[in-house]
Design a protein around this motif. Structure first.
Motif, PDB file in Angstrom:
ATOM      1  N   VAL A   1       6.388  49.472 -60.814  1.00 53.89           N
ATOM      2  CA  VAL A   1       5.845  48.124 -60.996  1.00 53.89           C
ATOM      3  C   VAL A   1       5.779  47.337 -59.696  1.00 53.89           C
ATOM      4  CG1 VAL A   1       6.205  45.906 -62.192  1.00 53.89           C
ATOM      5  CG2 VAL A   1       6.649  48.065 -63.388  1.00 53.89           C
ATOM      6  N   MET A   2       6.795  47.514 -58.820  1.00 54.68           N
ATOM      7  CA  MET A   2       6.902  46.652 -57.650  1.00 54.68           C
ATOM      8  C   MET A   2       7.837  47.266 -56.621  1.00 54.68           C
ATOM      9  SD  MET A   2       9.427  43.790 -59.401  1.00 54.68           S
ATOM     10  CE  MET A   2       9.836  42.902 -57.903  1.00 54.68           C
ATOM     11  N   GLU A   3       7.847  46.667 -55.412  1.00 56.31           N
ATOM     12  CA  GLU A   3       8.827  47.071 -54.407  1.00 56.31           C
ATOM     13  C   GLU A   3      10.184  46.487 -54.760  1.00 56.31           C
ATOM     14  OE1 GLU A   3       9.528  47.479 -49.604  1.00 56.31           O
ATOM     15  OE2 GLU A   3       7.848  46.246 -50.318  1.00 56.31           O
ATOM     16  N   ILE A   4      11.233  47.299 -54.603  1.00 59.80           N
ATOM     17  CA  ILE A   4      12.611  46.892 -54.850  1.00 59.80           C
ATOM     18  C   ILE A   4      13.327  46.850 -53.494  1.00 59.80           C
ATOM     19  CG2 ILE A   4      14.739  47.421 -56.091  1.00 59.80           C
ATOM     20  CD1 ILE A   4      12.344  46.875 -57.937  1.00 59.80           C
ATOM     21  N   PRO A   5      13.927  45.724 -53.099  1.00 63.58           N
ATOM     22  CA  PRO A   5      14.519  45.634 -51.759  1.00 63.58           C
ATOM     23  C   PRO A   5      15.654  46.620 -51.498  1.00 63.58           C
ATOM     24  CG  PRO A   5      14.235  43.444 -52.709  1.00 63.58           C
ATOM     25  CD  PRO A   5      13.959  44.420 -53.804  1.00 63.58           C
ATOM     26  N   LEU A   6      16.494  46.850 -52.518  1.00 64.64           N
ATOM     27  CA  LEU A   6      17.676  47.688 -52.315  1.00 64.64           C
ATOM     28  C   LEU A   6      17.925  48.512 -53.563  1.00 64.64           C
ATOM     29  CD1 LEU A   6      20.063  48.345 -50.398  1.00 64.64           C
ATOM     30  CD2 LEU A   6      21.338  46.505 -51.528  1.00 64.64           C
ATOM     31  N   CYS A   7      18.135  49.804 -53.378  1.00 60.85           N
ATOM     32  CA  CYS A   7      18.331  50.708 -54.522  1.00 60.85           C
ATOM     33  C   CYS A   7      19.397  51.736 -54.168  1.00 60.85           C
ATOM     34  CB  CYS A   7      17.012  51.391 -54.883  1.00 60.85           C
ATOM     35  SG  CYS A   7      17.185  52.635 -56.185  1.00 60.85           S
ATOM     36  N   GLY A   8      20.478  51.738 -54.925  1.00 61.76           N
ATOM     37  CA  GLY A   8      21.585  52.636 -54.636  1.00 61.76           C
ATOM     38  C   GLY A   8      21.277  54.094 -54.907  1.00 61.76           C
ATOM     39  N   HIS A   9      20.703  54.390 -56.083  1.00 61.05           N
ATOM     40  CA  HIS A   9      20.537  55.805 -56.432  1.00 61.05           C
ATOM     41  C   HIS A   9      19.461  56.469 -55.586  1.00 61.05           C
ATOM     42  CE1 HIS A   9      16.970  54.880 -58.959  1.00 61.05           C
ATOM     43  NE2 HIS A   9      16.766  56.176 -59.027  1.00 61.05           N
ATOM     44  N   ALA A  10      18.429  55.707 -55.166  1.00 59.49           N
ATOM     45  CA  ALA A  10      17.410  56.292 -54.293  1.00 59.49           C
ATOM     46  C   ALA A  10      17.935  56.463 -52.865  1.00 59.49           C
ATOM     47  CB  ALA A  10      16.153  55.430 -54.304  1.00 59.49           C
ATOM     48  N   THR A  11      18.879  55.620 -52.449  1.00 61.15           N
ATOM     49  CA  THR A  11      19.541  55.806 -51.152  1.00 61.15           C
ATOM     50  C   THR A  11      20.398  57.059 -51.174  1.00 61.15           C
ATOM     51  OG1 THR A  11      19.618  53.399 -50.837  1.00 61.15           O
ATOM     52  CG2 THR A  11      21.041  54.731 -49.429  1.00 61.15           C
ATOM     53  N   LEU A  12      21.149  57.234 -52.260  1.00 60.19           N
ATOM     54  CA  LEU A  12      21.960  58.441 -52.414  1.00 60.19           C
ATOM     55  C   LEU A  12      21.083  59.688 -52.432  1.00 60.19           C
ATOM     56  CD1 LEU A  12      24.821  59.597 -52.931  1.00 60.19           C
ATOM     57  CD2 LEU A  12      24.397  59.284 -55.373  1.00 60.19           C
ATOM     58  N   ALA A  13      19.969  59.622 -53.154  1.00 61.34           N
ATOM     59  CA  ALA A  13      19.038  60.754 -53.227  1.00 61.34           C
ATOM     60  C   ALA A  13      18.461  61.089 -51.859  1.00 61.34           C
ATOM     61  CB  ALA A  13      17.914  60.430 -54.207  1.00 61.34           C
ATOM     62  N   SER A  14      18.069  60.067 -51.103  1.00 60.20           N
ATOM     63  CA  SER A  14      17.513  60.277 -49.767  1.00 60.20           C
ATOM     64  C   SER A  14      18.545  60.893 -48.839  1.00 60.20           C
ATOM     65  CB  SER A  14      17.015  58.949 -49.195  1.00 60.20           C
ATOM     66  OG  SER A  14      16.019  58.381 -50.024  1.00 60.20           O
ATOM     67  N   SER A  15      19.776  60.434 -48.943  1.00 51.48           N
ATOM     68  CA  SER A  15      20.861  60.978 -48.118  1.00 51.48           C
ATOM     69  C   SER A  15      21.091  62.446 -48.429  1.00 51.48           C
ATOM     70  CB  SER A  15      22.145  60.184 -48.358  1.00 51.48           C
ATOM     71  OG  SER A  15      21.947  58.806 -48.132  1.00 51.48           O
ATOM     72  N   LYS A  16      21.093  62.778 -49.705  1.00 51.86           N
ATOM     73  CA  LYS A  16      21.290  64.169 -50.121  1.00 51.86           C
ATOM     74  C   LYS A  16      20.222  65.072 -49.499  1.00 51.86           C
ATOM     75  CE  LYS A  16      22.919  67.560 -52.746  1.00 51.86           C
ATOM     76  NZ  LYS A  16      24.277  68.114 -52.591  1.00 51.86           N
ATOM     77  N   VAL A  17      18.970  64.623 -49.529  1.00 50.04           N
ATOM     78  CA  VAL A  17      17.873  65.405 -48.960  1.00 50.04           C
ATOM     79  C   VAL A  17      18.064  65.598 -47.460  1.00 50.04           C
ATOM     80  CG1 VAL A  17      15.398  65.364 -48.444  1.00 50.04           C
ATOM     81  CG2 VAL A  17      16.205  64.807 -50.749  1.00 50.04           C
ATOM     82  N   LEU A  18      18.348  64.515 -46.742  1.00 49.72           N
ATOM     83  CA  LEU A  18      18.480  64.610 -45.285  1.00 49.72           C
ATOM     84  C   LEU A  18      19.673  65.459 -44.866  1.00 49.72           C
ATOM     85  CD1 LEU A  18      17.559  60.963 -44.215  1.00 49.72           C
ATOM     86  CD2 LEU A  18      16.137  63.009 -44.090  1.00 49.72           C
ATOM     87  N   PHE A  19      20.791  65.340 -45.587  1.00 50.62           N
ATOM     88  CA  PHE A  19      21.960  66.156 -45.259  1.00 50.62           C
ATOM     89  C   PHE A  19      21.687  67.640 -45.527  1.00 50.62           C
ATOM     90  CE2 PHE A  19      24.844  62.282 -45.989  1.00 50.62           C
ATOM     91  CZ  PHE A  19      24.993  62.070 -44.623  1.00 50.62           C
TER      92      PHE A  19
END
Length: 271
Positions: free
Chosen positions: A68-86
């Motif tokens: 629907v829209m941009e969300i300024p801060l998202c915990g689970h997507a940050t965790l997901a992104s970290s998992k991918v990069l690691f």
């Protein structure tokens, strides 16, 4: 044709198909807001993160979009992104993400778990409209407060059994308020391994219910820390998929959120 390396990751869980699924897109060129929103709609997940390398080896920009829209801060997507990069770079042990608000999110690898530093936000008392409570199916509340940074209303109720049994009318819920992004309902836990539980409903800005929500803990952790007189706590989100995390207030302005994530899909978007 633009090709984008894309992942789906289940966050805040140690098992596939539990927790909260997030999309992760690794960008090597600039995309418009409209393109990112279109991708988030196409994937249909509660949030999709778009990450771009800013400075080698570990500094990235990160943006989050719901369908629907941009969300300024998202915990689970940050965790997901970290998992991918690691997983891509096994030599990495920490990451810096900078979001659209300019927050520097510090991420550390901790064996199988990932530890994220997030800001701590306050809440202020706020009355809850009767129509909103009726839509949620809540007859009695213990407390009602509001967090301005996320524009989320927090409602505490008396038991996690009542919390688990909520079946909101989402059409009536959306019509009951016009100036919030979501409503977080929480209760003290009756489980031995957890301190408090929550569910997050956000038909105003995303999907009807978010399975597991790290971002709400920016204020939920302090809320329960004051009520339970504890700085380190275990949180359980009792949605249908369920999820868990460990939170710890490390200062008046920072907390850590620690949990696990599972990569379930890797692919390539073509646009």
């Amino acid at each position: 044709m633009t090709k984008i390396e894309t992942y789906i990751v289940d966050s805040f869980t140690d098992k596939p198909f539990k927790g909260n699924p997030a999309g992760v897109c690794l960008l090597d060129q600039k995309m418009t807001d409209e393109q990112m929103l279109s991708i988030a709609k196409e994937l249909g997940l509660s949030e999709t993160a778009f990450i771009t390398l800013v400075d080698k080896p570990n500094k990235y920009s990160i943006r989050y979009f719901s369908p629907v829209m941009e969300i300024p801060l998202c915990g689970h997507a940050t965790l997901a992104s970290s998992k991918v990069l690691f997983e891509i770079n096994t030599e990495l042990n920490h990451i810096h993400f900078k979001n659209i608000q300019g927050l520097d999110l510090m991420i550390k690898k901790n064996q199988e778990k990932i530890e994220m530093e997030f800001p701590v936000y306050n809440t202020i008392p706020q009355n809850t409209p009767k129509e909103l409570l009726n839509a949620l199916g809540i007859e009695k509340i213990s407390n009602s407060v509001f967090n301005k940074e996320t524009s989320i209303l927090l409602i505490e109720i008396e038991s996690c059994q009542l919390l688990n049994n909520l079946t909101p009318n989402f059409e009536k819920l959306k019509a009951s308020h016009n100036s919030i992004n979501g409503v977080l309902v929480t209760a003290i836990s009756d489980k031995n391994d957890f301190d408090f539980e929550s569910r997050y409903f956000w038909p105003w800005s995303g999907t009807n219910e978010d399975p597991v929500t790290g971002g709400t803990h920016t204020f939920l952790a302090k809320y329960w820390a004051e009520r339970l007189n504890k700085k380190k706590m275990n949180s359980f989100q009792c949605s249908e998929r369920t999820g868990f995390m460990e939170v710890e207030l490390i200062s008046d302005s920072k907390l850590t959120i620690k949990s696990e994530a599972q990569i379930i899909l890797k692919g390539e978007l073509r646009i």
